[in-house]
Design an enzyme around this catalytic site. Sequence first.
Site, short mmCIF file in Angstrom:
data_model
loop_
_atom_site.label_atom_id
_atom_site.label_comp_id
_atom_site.label_asym_id
_atom_site.label_seq_id
_atom_site.Cartn_x
_atom_site.Cartn_y
_atom_site.Cartn_z
N HIS A 106 0.83 -1.19 0.00
CA HIS A 106 0.00 0.00 0.00
C HIS A 106 0.88 1.25 0.00
O HIS A 106 2.10 1.16 0.22
CB HIS A 106 -0.95 0.01 1.22
CG HIS A 106 -0.26 0.05 2.53
ND1 HIS A 106 -0.15 -1.03 3.37
CD2 HIS A 106 0.37 1.07 3.16
CE1 HIS A 106 0.51 -0.69 4.46
NE2 HIS A 106 0.84 0.57 4.36
P1 TYD Z 1 -1.59 -3.03 7.79
O1 TYD Z 1 -1.37 -1.58 7.66
O2 TYD Z 1 -2.40 -3.74 6.74
O3 TYD Z 1 -0.21 -3.77 7.97
P2 TYD Z 1 1.02 -3.93 6.94
O4 TYD Z 1 1.02 -2.75 6.05
O5 TYD Z 1 2.20 -4.00 7.80
O6 TYD Z 1 0.84 -5.19 6.20
O7 TYD Z 1 -2.27 -3.27 9.21
C1 TYD Z 1 -2.64 -4.54 9.69
C2 TYD Z 1 -3.82 -4.40 10.62
O8 TYD Z 1 -3.51 -3.62 11.78
C3 TYD Z 1 -5.01 -3.72 9.96
O9 TYD Z 1 -6.18 -4.39 10.42
C4 TYD Z 1 -4.99 -2.32 10.53
C5 TYD Z 1 -4.35 -2.49 11.89
N1 TYD Z 1 -3.53 -1.33 12.30
C6 TYD Z 1 -3.98 -0.49 13.32
O10 TYD Z 1 -5.08 -0.66 13.88
N2 TYD Z 1 -3.19 0.56 13.70
C7 TYD Z 1 -2.00 0.81 13.10
O11 TYD Z 1 -1.31 1.77 13.50
C8 TYD Z 1 -1.54 -0.06 12.04
C9 TYD Z 1 -0.24 0.18 11.36
C10 TYD Z 1 -2.35 -1.11 11.68
#
Ligand code: TYD
Length: 137
Positions: free
Chosen positions: A52
């Site tokens: 993303h």
């Molecule tokens: P995501 O951003 O998809 O992780 P990555 O980019 O590392 O693969 O986040 C994973 C999950 O955690 C998603 O359900 C959103 C949640 N999340 C939060 O609630 N707060 C945060 O600060 C972050 C980074 C993620």
Amino acid sequence: MSLVKWIDFQSLGDERGSLVAVEVGMDKAVPFDIKRVYYIYHTEKKVSRGYHAHKKLKQVAICVAGKCRMVLDDGKKREEVWLDSPTKGLVIEDMTWREMHDFSDDCVLLVLASEHYDESDYIRDYEEFKKLNGNKL
Ligand code: TYD
């Protein structure tokens, strides 16, 4: 211009071991006020994360233990680096596509973020990202 911007943190080591202090400010290392900190650890084998970009959010990623491979992409070029040092921070600007691969078992990836968590700031579709960033580049 390269997408890869490192911050070199000073290791305040002595005979007891090492310590890194991360400070924010005009003449300090991190170029934004930190509103949120999160860390990724115990990543399962063969899992890749990220995929993303963020419209507004800026981040600094520091691998405080172990290593992982980070891919950065502005829609035109892709660059990749290994995060493998607790004294090196990778600045990830807004509107930069990121992917994280090849996490070691012991990897702890610390992320400093300029904004609170906001799902509406995410762009999770690469084609949409390319379209949006095309105007900027
Ligand atoms: P995501 O951003 O998809 O992780 P990555 O980019 O590392 O693969 O986040 C994973 C999950 O955690 C998603 O359900 C959103 C949640 N999340 C939060 O609630 N707060 C945060 O600060 C972050 C980074 C993620």
